[in-house]
Write a protein that holds these residues in place. Sequence first.
Motif, PDB file in Angstrom:
ATOM      1  N   THR A 114      -2.668   2.821 -10.406  1.00  0.00           N
ATOM      2  CA  THR A 114      -2.885   1.498  -9.293  1.00  0.00           C
ATOM      3  C   THR A 114      -4.192   0.937  -9.926  1.00  0.00           C
ATOM      4  N   SER A 115      -4.399  -0.364 -10.218  1.00  0.00           N
ATOM      5  CA  SER A 115      -5.562  -0.839 -10.767  1.00  0.00           C
ATOM      6  C   SER A 115      -6.283  -1.599  -9.514  1.00  0.00           C
ATOM      7  N   GLU A 116      -7.626  -1.665 -10.113  1.00  0.00           N
ATOM      8  CA  GLU A 116      -8.716  -2.262  -9.151  1.00  0.00           C
ATOM      9  C   GLU A 116      -8.092  -3.609  -8.748  1.00  0.00           C
ATOM     10  N   GLU A 117      -7.584  -4.383  -9.870  1.00  0.00           N
ATOM     11  CA  GLU A 117      -7.021  -5.798  -9.175  1.00  0.00           C
ATOM     12  C   GLU A 117      -5.922  -5.687  -8.145  1.00  0.00           C
ATOM     13  N   HIS A 118      -4.890  -4.566  -8.361  1.00  0.00           N
ATOM     14  CA  HIS A 118      -4.062  -4.527  -7.215  1.00  0.00           C
ATOM     15  C   HIS A 118      -4.570  -3.888  -6.031  1.00  0.00           C
ATOM     16  N   TYR A 119      -5.479  -3.121  -6.083  1.00  0.00           N
ATOM     17  CA  TYR A 119      -6.145  -2.480  -5.118  1.00  0.00           C
ATOM     18  C   TYR A 119      -6.694  -3.837  -4.110  1.00  0.00           C
ATOM     19  N   LEU A 120      -7.352  -4.608  -4.666  1.00  0.00           N
ATOM     20  CA  LEU A 120      -7.949  -5.818  -4.093  1.00  0.00           C
ATOM     21  C   LEU A 120      -6.750  -6.669  -3.568  1.00  0.00           C
ATOM     22  N   LYS A 121      -5.881  -6.868  -4.077  1.00  0.00           N
ATOM     23  CA  LYS A 121      -4.590  -7.545  -3.634  1.00  0.00           C
ATOM     24  C   LYS A 121      -3.946  -6.747  -2.288  1.00  0.00           C
ATOM     25  N   ILE A 122      -3.954  -5.712  -2.288  1.00  0.00           N
ATOM     26  CA  ILE A 122      -3.594  -4.792  -1.014  1.00  0.00           C
ATOM     27  C   ILE A 122      -4.401  -5.129   0.051  1.00  0.00           C
ATOM     28  N   ILE A 123      -5.629  -4.762  -0.016  1.00  0.00           N
ATOM     29  CA  ILE A 123      -6.767  -4.812   1.152  1.00  0.00           C
ATOM     30  C   ILE A 123      -6.788  -6.758   1.397  1.00  0.00           C
ATOM     31  N   GLY A 124      -6.656  -7.289   0.490  1.00  0.00           N
ATOM     32  CA  GLY A 124      -6.684  -8.807   0.776  1.00  0.00           C
ATOM     33  C   GLY A 124      -5.592  -9.063   1.717  1.00  0.00           C
ATOM     34  N   ALA A 125      -4.666  -8.443   1.620  1.00  0.00           N
ATOM     35  CA  ALA A 125      -3.429  -8.637   2.374  1.00  0.00           C
ATOM     36  C   ALA A 125      -3.617  -7.887   4.016  1.00  0.00           C
ATOM     37  N   LYS A 126      -3.731  -6.609   4.033  1.00  0.00           N
ATOM     38  CA  LYS A 126      -3.391  -5.818   4.982  1.00  0.00           C
ATOM     39  C   LYS A 126      -4.835  -5.900   5.764  1.00  0.00           C
ATOM     40  N   THR A 127      -5.713  -6.352   5.175  1.00  0.00           N
ATOM     41  CA  THR A 127      -7.078  -6.325   6.104  1.00  0.00           C
ATOM     42  C   THR A 127      -7.760  -7.735   6.231  1.00  0.00           C
ATOM     43  N   ALA A 128      -7.852  -8.651   5.024  1.00  0.00           N
ATOM     44  CA  ALA A 128      -8.521  -9.728   5.073  1.00  0.00           C
ATOM     45  C   ALA A 128      -7.653 -10.613   5.691  1.00  0.00           C
ATOM     46  N   ALA A 129      -6.505 -10.664   5.526  1.00  0.00           N
ATOM     47  CA  ALA A 129      -5.695 -12.066   6.135  1.00  0.00           C
ATOM     48  C   ALA A 129      -5.951 -12.010   7.532  1.00  0.00           C
ATOM     49  N   LEU A 130      -5.967 -10.866   8.166  1.00  0.00           N
ATOM     50  CA  LEU A 130      -6.207 -11.334   9.589  1.00  0.00           C
ATOM     51  C   LEU A 130      -7.611 -11.561  10.293  1.00  0.00           C
ATOM     52  N   GLN A 174       0.984  -1.134   0.184  1.00  0.00           N
ATOM     53  CA  GLN A 174       0.058   0.023   0.035  1.00  0.00           C
ATOM     54  C   GLN A 174       0.875   1.438   0.035  1.00  0.00           C
ATOM     55  N   LEU A 175       1.880   1.248   0.870  1.00  0.00           N
ATOM     56  CA  LEU A 175       3.023   2.544   0.715  1.00  0.00           C
ATOM     57  C   LEU A 175       3.253   2.659  -0.545  1.00  0.00           C
ATOM     58  N   THR A 176       4.066   1.548  -1.214  1.00  0.00           N
ATOM     59  CA  THR A 176       4.289   2.110  -2.726  1.00  0.00           C
ATOM     60  C   THR A 176       3.345   2.277  -3.666  1.00  0.00           C
ATOM     61  N   ALA A 177       2.177   1.789  -3.338  1.00  0.00           N
ATOM     62  CA  ALA A 177       1.060   2.392  -4.457  1.00  0.00           C
ATOM     63  C   ALA A 177       0.678   3.652  -4.184  1.00  0.00           C
ATOM     64  N   ALA A 178       0.922   4.151  -3.064  1.00  0.00           N
ATOM     65  CA  ALA A 178       0.310   5.573  -2.584  1.00  0.00           C
ATOM     66  C   ALA A 178       0.913   6.423  -3.660  1.00  0.00           C
ATOM     67  N   ARG A 179      -0.019   7.227  -3.892  1.00  0.00           N
ATOM     68  CA  ARG A 179       0.453   8.413  -5.009  1.00  0.00           C
ATOM     69  C   ARG A 179       0.695   7.755  -6.424  1.00  0.00           C
ATOM     70  N   GLN A 180       0.295   6.624  -6.623  1.00  0.00           N
ATOM     71  CA  GLN A 180       0.444   5.991  -7.853  1.00  0.00           C
ATOM     72  C   GLN A 180      -0.897   6.047  -8.619  1.00  0.00           C
TER      73      GLN A 180
END
Length: 338
Positions: free
Chosen positions: A172-188, A163-169
């Motif tokens: 960023t695609s919807e697919e990449h966004y879903l990958k980010i939230i799948g890791a930072k939120t959904a994993a726990l 997410q940090l590296t995708a900030a201000r990019q």
Amino acid sequence: MSAEIVPLRPRDSAPSLAPMMALTASGMNAVNSVILERMQSEIPLIPALAGHLIAGGGKRMRPMLTLAGAALCDYHGTRHHKLAAAVEFIHTATLLHDDVVDGSELRRGKAAANLIFGNPATVLVGDFLFTRSFELMVEDGSLRVLKILSNASSIISEGEVDQLTAARQIETSEEHYLKIIGAKTAALFAAATRIAAVVAEKGDAEERALDSYGRNLGVAFQLVDDAMDYDSDAGEMGKGKGDDFREGKMTLPVILAYARGDEAERAFWRQAIVGHRTSDEDLAHAVSLIAQHDAVSATRERARHYAQRAIDAIAGFPPSEAHAAMVEAAQFAVTRRT
């Protein structure tokens, strides 16, 4: 997203988290006792800083999911109390670290810990809570549980860096966004629910079902959080409205508004996301563009899709109070405004 958006089953009244809270009330008392005991230290700053956030409220969704999953699996022991506390410590540690990275001023409607105690102390107390979580896992003695929670911790960290590296990019695609939230939120969310099946000594099918429930619920939960940054005020959110906008976070409402906008609108988004358009007037313009293109509505629609997937994941469990509460929790997650 190519998957069909599946509507939630209709209800006679607004869904609530109350059934989940009632189901887990006794267990949460035990979990809170563990949290209170294990956040103590001879170094006074540690419990003071940790307590600032932990006592600040929050829904405690993740530990409740561990308790609810155990009830769904008809588990009657107490091992899940310490593990639910470990889950909450992992979550709290990530919040402390996030607030430092984001430079947040509010958390749960209160001044963020980093503003009061400083960035170094906030990071180090976050580290302390991580170590406490692993102590609790080791005490449980299950290598399977340890593997699930430690793997989730690793994935969360990767998601935060992503997410940090995708900030201000802006691209960023919807697919990449879903990958980010799948890791930072959904994993726990997934790990918190899955370990209940391990503690209850259920099989792989039950583990996978609970993992899928938690994972899809976590995605839905984060989608709604990201939608609320553009359709709720600071009092509702417990943080400043527009924080994601000013931090250049590419969340789904922005991704959709950018994709659906004309060239003039895209030029605005390119300037805004890199940090050149961050005034209150710019935020108001961003909100108007997101509303014009129904980007919040579309984000909430996708959240409903994931909530329905969570509900479907536990369809194989027999009817029970726990099953009903978990279904309603998924419905609540996507109708909430706070």
